[in-house]
Design an enzyme around this catalytic site. Sequence first.
Site, PDB file in Angstrom:
ATOM      1  N   ALA A  76       8.758  -4.558  12.891  1.00 49.73           N
ATOM      2  CA  ALA A  76       8.904  -4.845  11.370  1.00 49.73           C
ATOM      3  C   ALA A  76      10.543  -5.790  11.360  1.00 49.73           C
ATOM      4  CB  ALA A  76       8.381  -4.179  10.434  1.00 49.73           C
ATOM      5  N   ASP A  81       6.403   4.772  -1.232  1.00 51.83           N
ATOM      6  CA  ASP A  81       7.658   5.499  -0.939  1.00 51.83           C
ATOM      7  C   ASP A  81       8.244   4.012  -2.373  1.00 51.83           C
ATOM      8  OD1 ASP A  81       7.738   3.450   2.689  1.00 51.83           O
ATOM      9  OD2 ASP A  81       8.238   2.406  -0.110  1.00 51.83           O
ATOM     10  N   GLN A  92       0.637  -1.068   0.254  1.00 53.80           N
ATOM     11  CA  GLN A  92      -0.035  -0.123  -0.002  1.00 53.80           C
ATOM     12  C   GLN A  92       0.774   1.505   0.385  1.00 53.80           C
ATOM     13  OE1 GLN A  92      -3.405  -0.589   2.749  1.00 53.80           O
ATOM     14  NE2 GLN A  92      -1.594  -1.735   3.792  1.00 53.80           N
ATOM     15  N   ASN A  93       2.249   0.991   0.486  1.00 51.29           N
ATOM     16  CA  ASN A  93       3.583   2.036   0.433  1.00 51.29           C
ATOM     17  C   ASN A  93       2.917   3.199  -0.648  1.00 51.29           C
ATOM     18  OD1 ASN A  93       3.549   1.415   3.156  1.00 51.29           O
ATOM     19  ND2 ASN A  93       4.725  -0.161   2.946  1.00 51.29           N
ATOM     20  N   LEU A 131       3.000  -3.954  14.703  1.00 52.33           N
ATOM     21  CA  LEU A 131       3.569  -3.352  16.556  1.00 52.33           C
ATOM     22  C   LEU A 131       2.480  -3.030  17.234  1.00 52.33           C
ATOM     23  CD1 LEU A 131       6.066  -1.545  17.232  1.00 52.33           C
ATOM     24  CD2 LEU A 131       4.521   0.363  16.709  1.00 52.33           C
ATOM     25  N   HIS A 191      -1.657   1.475  -4.448  1.00 55.92           N
ATOM     26  CA  HIS A 191      -2.301   2.806  -4.472  1.00 55.92           C
ATOM     27  C   HIS A 191      -0.517   3.863  -4.826  1.00 55.92           C
ATOM     28  CE1 HIS A 191      -4.509   1.161  -0.558  1.00 55.92           C
ATOM     29  NE2 HIS A 191      -4.418   1.497  -1.090  1.00 55.92           N
ATOM     30  N   CYS A 221       4.404  14.109 -23.715  1.00 57.70           N
ATOM     31  CA  CYS A 221       3.108  15.012 -24.832  1.00 57.70           C
ATOM     32  C   CYS A 221       3.387  16.285 -25.085  1.00 57.70           C
ATOM     33  CB  CYS A 221       2.057  14.882 -24.313  1.00 57.70           C
ATOM     34  SG  CYS A 221       1.145  15.961 -22.733  1.00 57.70           S
ATOM     35  N   THR A 271       0.359  -2.756   8.563  1.00 56.99           N
ATOM     36  CA  THR A 271      -1.179  -1.727   8.105  1.00 56.99           C
ATOM     37  C   THR A 271      -2.093  -2.056   9.454  1.00 56.99           C
ATOM     38  OG1 THR A 271      -2.523  -2.252   6.631  1.00 56.99           O
ATOM     39  CG2 THR A 271      -1.344  -3.441   7.488  1.00 56.99           C
ATOM     40  N   CYS A 286      -2.087  13.227 -21.589  1.00 56.86           N
ATOM     41  CA  CYS A 286      -2.378  12.408 -22.727  1.00 56.86           C
ATOM     42  C   CYS A 286      -2.260  10.771 -22.567  1.00 56.86           C
ATOM     43  CB  CYS A 286      -0.933  12.254 -23.160  1.00 56.86           C
ATOM     44  SG  CYS A 286       0.665  11.739 -22.324  1.00 56.86           S
TER      45      CYS A 286
HETATM   46  C1  BV8 Z   1     -11.822   2.284  -3.581  1.00 56.74           C
HETATM   47  C2  BV8 Z   1      -2.475   6.689  -1.595  1.00 56.74           C
HETATM   48  C3  BV8 Z   1     -13.801   2.123  -5.539  1.00 56.74           C
HETATM   49  C4  BV8 Z   1      -2.552   7.671  -1.007  1.00 56.74           C
HETATM   50  C5  BV8 Z   1      -4.103   5.855   0.211  1.00 56.74           C
HETATM   51  C6  BV8 Z   1     -16.349   6.086   2.979  1.00 56.74           C
HETATM   52  C7  BV8 Z   1     -16.171   6.841   2.071  1.00 56.74           C
HETATM   53  C8  BV8 Z   1     -15.294   7.238   0.871  1.00 56.74           C
HETATM   54  C9  BV8 Z   1     -14.588   5.739   1.104  1.00 56.74           C
HETATM   55  C10 BV8 Z   1     -14.858   3.975   1.335  1.00 56.74           C
HETATM   56  C11 BV8 Z   1     -15.927   4.396   2.639  1.00 56.74           C
HETATM   57  N1  BV8 Z   1     -15.745   3.452   3.005  1.00 56.74           N
HETATM   58  C12 BV8 Z   1     -14.558   2.946   2.833  1.00 56.74           C
HETATM   59  C13 BV8 Z   1     -14.012   3.570   1.838  1.00 56.74           C
HETATM   60  C14 BV8 Z   1     -12.988   3.160   0.487  1.00 56.74           C
HETATM   61  C15 BV8 Z   1     -12.505   3.428   0.723  1.00 56.74           C
HETATM   62  C16 BV8 Z   1     -11.273   3.357   2.340  1.00 56.74           C
HETATM   63  O1  BV8 Z   1     -11.065   2.345   2.253  1.00 56.74           O
HETATM   64  N2  BV8 Z   1     -11.716   4.675   2.851  1.00 56.74           N
HETATM   65  C17 BV8 Z   1     -11.015   4.344   4.788  1.00 56.74           C
HETATM   66  C18 BV8 Z   1     -10.670   5.346   5.469  1.00 56.74           C
HETATM   67  C19 BV8 Z   1     -12.102   3.927   5.854  1.00 56.74           C
HETATM   68  N3  BV8 Z   1     -10.947   3.264   0.546  1.00 56.74           N
HETATM   69  C20 BV8 Z   1     -10.756   3.718  -1.255  1.00 56.74           C
HETATM   70  O2  BV8 Z   1     -11.120   4.793  -1.855  1.00 56.74           O
HETATM   71  C21 BV8 Z   1     -10.387   3.204  -2.168  1.00 56.74           C
HETATM   72  N4  BV8 Z   1     -10.559   3.325  -3.483  1.00 56.74           N
HETATM   73  O3  BV8 Z   1     -12.397   1.886  -1.998  1.00 56.74           O
HETATM   74  O4  BV8 Z   1     -12.247   2.658  -4.832  1.00 56.74           O
HETATM   75  C22 BV8 Z   1     -14.098   2.026  -6.363  1.00 56.74           C
HETATM   76  C23 BV8 Z   1     -14.592   1.026  -6.908  1.00 56.74           C
HETATM   77  C24 BV8 Z   1     -14.492   0.579  -8.349  1.00 56.74           C
HETATM   78  C25 BV8 Z   1     -14.610   1.900  -8.828  1.00 56.74           C
HETATM   79  C26 BV8 Z   1     -13.685   3.049  -8.529  1.00 56.74           C
HETATM   80  C27 BV8 Z   1     -13.022   2.974  -7.494  1.00 56.74           C
HETATM   81  C28 BV8 Z   1      -8.394   3.108  -1.839  1.00 56.74           C
HETATM   82  C29 BV8 Z   1      -7.836   3.946  -0.984  1.00 56.74           C
HETATM   83  C30 BV8 Z   1      -6.413   4.141  -1.224  1.00 56.74           C
HETATM   84  C31 BV8 Z   1      -6.376   5.629  -0.752  1.00 56.74           C
HETATM   85  N5  BV8 Z   1      -4.732   6.160  -0.811  1.00 56.74           N
HETATM   86  N6  BV8 Z   1      -3.178   5.865   0.021  1.00 56.74           N
HETATM   87  C32 BV8 Z   1      -1.127   8.547   0.004  1.00 56.74           C
HETATM   88  O5  BV8 Z   1      -0.622   7.493   0.247  1.00 56.74           O
HETATM   89  O6  BV8 Z   1      -0.963   9.706  -0.159  1.00 56.74           O
HETATM   90  S1  BV8 Z   1      -4.437   4.993   1.164  1.00 56.74           S
HETATM   91  C33 BV8 Z   1      -3.011   5.049   2.520  1.00 56.74           C
HETATM   92  O7  BV8 Z   1      -3.432   4.668   3.537  1.00 56.74           O
HETATM   93  C34 BV8 Z   1      -2.069   4.424   2.182  1.00 56.74           C
HETATM   94  O8  BV8 Z   1      -1.542   4.093   0.902  1.00 56.74           O
HETATM   95  C35 BV8 Z   1      -1.379   3.495   3.692  1.00 56.74           C
HETATM   96  O9  BV8 Z   1      -0.576   2.922   2.963  1.00 56.74           O
HETATM   97  C36 BV8 Z   1      -2.703   3.394   3.475  1.00 56.74           C
HETATM   98  C37 BV8 Z   1      -3.083   2.379   4.955  1.00 56.74           C
HETATM   99  O10 BV8 Z   1      -2.566   2.231   6.349  1.00 56.74           O
HETATM  100  P1  BV8 Z   1      -1.199   1.904   6.306  1.00 56.74           P
HETATM  101  O11 BV8 Z   1      -0.412   1.609   5.611  1.00 56.74           O
HETATM  102  O12 BV8 Z   1      -1.863   1.269   6.926  1.00 56.74           O
HETATM  103  O13 BV8 Z   1      -0.538   3.075   7.466  1.00 56.74           O
HETATM  104  P2  BV8 Z   1      -1.395   3.207   9.359  1.00 56.74           P
HETATM  105  O14 BV8 Z   1      -0.940   4.932   9.606  1.00 56.74           O
HETATM  106  O15 BV8 Z   1      -3.035   3.140   8.970  1.00 56.74           O
HETATM  107  O16 BV8 Z   1      -1.255   1.625  10.097  1.00 56.74           O
HETATM  108  C38 BV8 Z   1       0.350   1.758  10.224  1.00 56.74           C
HETATM  109  C39 BV8 Z   1       0.729   0.598  10.939  1.00 56.74           C
HETATM  110  O17 BV8 Z   1       1.693   0.026  11.138  1.00 56.74           O
HETATM  111  C40 BV8 Z   1      -0.252   0.292  12.251  1.00 56.74           C
HETATM  112  O18 BV8 Z   1      -1.295  -0.061  12.852  1.00 56.74           O
HETATM  113  C41 BV8 Z   1       1.000   0.734  13.653  1.00 56.74           C
HETATM  114  O19 BV8 Z   1       0.942   0.367  14.225  1.00 56.74           O
HETATM  115  C42 BV8 Z   1       1.992  -0.037  12.591  1.00 56.74           C
HETATM  116  N7  BV8 Z   1       3.286   0.219  12.935  1.00 56.74           N
HETATM  117  C43 BV8 Z   1       3.806   1.317  13.510  1.00 56.74           C
HETATM  118  N8  BV8 Z   1       5.060   1.028  13.382  1.00 56.74           N
HETATM  119  C44 BV8 Z   1       5.298  -0.306  13.299  1.00 56.74           C
HETATM  120  C45 BV8 Z   1       4.265  -0.918  12.274  1.00 56.74           C
HETATM  121  N9  BV8 Z   1       4.649  -1.847  12.732  1.00 56.74           N
HETATM  122  C46 BV8 Z   1       5.503  -2.417  12.998  1.00 56.74           C
HETATM  123  N10 BV8 Z   1       6.540  -2.215  12.638  1.00 56.74           N
HETATM  124  C47 BV8 Z   1       7.072  -0.498  13.024  1.00 56.74           C
HETATM  125  N11 BV8 Z   1       7.797  -0.327  13.438  1.00 56.74           N
END
Ligand code: BV8
Length: 233
Positions: free
Chosen positions: A220, A94, A91-92, A203, A109, A139, A177, A120
């Site tokens: 991780a 980077d 999902q990252n 974590l 993502h 383009c 995640t 284009c």
């Molecule tokens: C789609 C790019 C449909 C951006 C990202 C209500 C309204 C509107 C939409 C929705 C809704 N309900 C559901 C949805 C769908 C929506 C969604 O899921 N929303 C959520 C918020 C409820 N999803 C979408 O819109 C997706 N598209 O559904 O399309 C469709 C169908 C047909 C046709 C067209 C469309 C698109 C989702 C993608 C959005 N873009 N990223 C950017 O990066 O700038 S998502 C964004 O969150 C990042 O990509 C990120 O990767 C992702 C998830 O977050 P995590 O990676 O899990 O990161 P987070 O900080 O949350 O957690 C980190 C974890 O690591 C923690 O648990 C922590 O404890 C742990 N951790 C920390 N340190 C460590 C560790 N673990 C181990 N070691 C460590 N050291």
Amino acid sequence: MAGVRNIVVLTGAGISAESGVATFRGPDGLWEGHRVEDVATPEAFARNPALVQRFYDERRAALARVEPNAAHRALARLDADWPGELLIVTQNVDDLHERGGARRLLHMHGELRSAWCLRCNARVRWDGPLRDGPPCPACGVAGRLRPDIVWFGEMPYGMERIEDAMRPADLFISIGTSGAVYPAAGLVQTARWAGARTLELNLEPSAGSYMFDECRMGRAGELVPAWVDELLA
Ligand code: BV8
């Protein structure tokens, strides 16, 4: 792990945390007071393109200041040595998996180092800022390049390839995640329906921890190399 041949790995921001890349929903999760859900949308881009471009320009520039960590390198070692099927779905946005050596990798993502021309439709490798509206290398038209990132409400990349990899999977592992974002967060359910074993390395408990056969809590950088050693033993 006996009987494991085909593996799907899902990674999130937690695998890059120890490299110094901020996660989204942790204490450092806001960007200049904005939640990612408020900036990473087509509506935000239409309303305030300069703000959204700056959000990505700053994260793209920050890539030069971070390095892959032991978890990225361990997954690359698995990728190189694993005889069966393997797909790392991240999902990252980077480039730390690639720089750590991973090959069988899919950015569902999008990627910070890619730009998408709305004139284009070309996707081009991009390392600099976009907020000054540079011309598209394909383009030549200026001011039409957006970050090649999947925003909320947009369809993630590679869903068919991910489903193809999930069908024969006998192990699904989720690393770093929170299980907050779909469809990524739904993959563990798909894995269970496919009869795969499911393992979570994180974590802290995630929103989907209850769906995993096994959950290992920790960083991780420690858990992933240990798990890869186990698998390759
Ligand atoms: C789609 C790019 C449909 C951006 C990202 C209500 C309204 C509107 C939409 C929705 C809704 N309900 C559901 C949805 C769908 C929506 C969604 O899921 N929303 C959520 C918020 C409820 N999803 C979408 O819109 C997706 N598209 O559904 O399309 C469709 C169908 C047909 C046709 C067209 C469309 C698109 C989702 C993608 C959005 N873009 N990223 C950017 O990066 O700038 S998502 C964004 O969150 C990042 O990509 C990120 O990767 C992702 C998830 O977050 P995590 O990676 O899990 O990161 P987070 O900080 O949350 O957690 C980190 C974890 O690591 C923690 O648990 C922590 O404890 C742990 N951790 C920390 N340190 C460590 C560790 N673990 C181990 N070691 C460590 N050291």
